[in-house]
Design a protein around this motif. Structure first.
Motif: not given
Length: 263
Positions: A73-77
């Motif tokens: 997800p975006t937060w993981g990136r």
């Protein structure tokens, strides 16, 4: 580490019967400023959305430091060191500039809910550090005197720099800027050029989409050109601006001639 910081391989996305990005491959070398250009509808922002995890790809891979980002997800990136800004400014308009920057650092905090609710000593220490870090970032982007002003009250150019400041709060290794100079006057663009150069000198790798060709050609170490969702050219600025395919598909002869003075 050796190798590229960002490695995009055969990136493709389809929306129904439309292929918006088709087999795009490029690499961003760490410590460089890399441009992604092309006409409207070329797939630049869609490629940004794929790389940052805003939308899933149909096929292809995106990696940072040799580790795949696919499925994250975006937060993981963001945790992996990727941050981005958007064409349309996104901020908390009622919050101060300082609070906006602090909001960008939320993934770097690790406090428990009781620690936050009861404001335990370790939480207060982290909060003081976050305030100091946010003030340092505002100073870096030239907004230290606007720290307590609501984000929505800032002039347009300052809002653009505040959005960059918020992205910097996550301590990115790769900062993706989507049309950062859009709507800016010449003096604002010059300040932005100076800021991007400063960030690059500090070790931040940058990938940017921009339509102002003088802005791009003055800043970028390497440029990838898209048209109709596919890569049509890549290379250093001097090579790209002289490429007949790029001139025909995007620059036009007049703009290409005006860019010759940058050689």
């Amino acid at each position: 580490m050796s190798g590229p910081l960002l490695d995009v391989r055969d990136l493709t996305v389809r929306f129904g019967g439309l292929t918006a990005v088709s087999g795009v491959t490029f690499q961003v070398t760490r410590g460089t400023i890399h441009g992604l250009i092309g006409p409207n509808g070329a797939g630049k922002t869609t490629a940004f959305n794929l790389i940052s995890g805003m939308i899933p790809q149909s096929s292809g891979t995106v990696s940072m430091d040799g580790q795949t980002l696919d499925g994250l997800p975006t937060w993981g990136r963001t945790q992996r060191g990727l941050a981005r800004t958007f064409q349309n400014i996104r901020m908390f308009r009622e919050m101060s500039a300082l609070e906006n920057v602090m909001a960008g650092a939320h993934l770097r905090t690790s406090e428990s809910l009781p620690s936050i609710v009861f404001r335990l000593p370790h939480f207060r220490l982290q909060e003081r550090r976050a305030v100091k870090d946010a003030r340092d970032i505002l100073d870096c982007v030239g907004l230290s005197d606007q720290a307590n002003r609501p984000g929505g009250d800032l002039p347009y150019g300052d809002q653009r720099r505040l959005e960059i400041a918020r992205a910097l709060a996550s301590s990115p290794r790769l900062l993706m800027l989507d049309e950062p100079a859009a709507g800016m006057n010449p003096s604002e663009k010059q300040r932005l050029i100076e800021l991007i150069g400063k960030l690059s000198a500090q070790g931040v790798t940058l990938l940017l989409v921009e339509h102002d060709m003088h802005f791009v050609m003055n800043l970028c170490d390497r440029i990838t050109v898209l048209n109709f969702g596919a890569k049509i050219a890549e290379g250093p600025p001097a090579e790209v601006r002289a490429n007949p395919t790029v001139i025909e598909a995007y620059l036009g002869a007049k703009v290409a001639r005006s860019l010759e003075t940058l050689a």
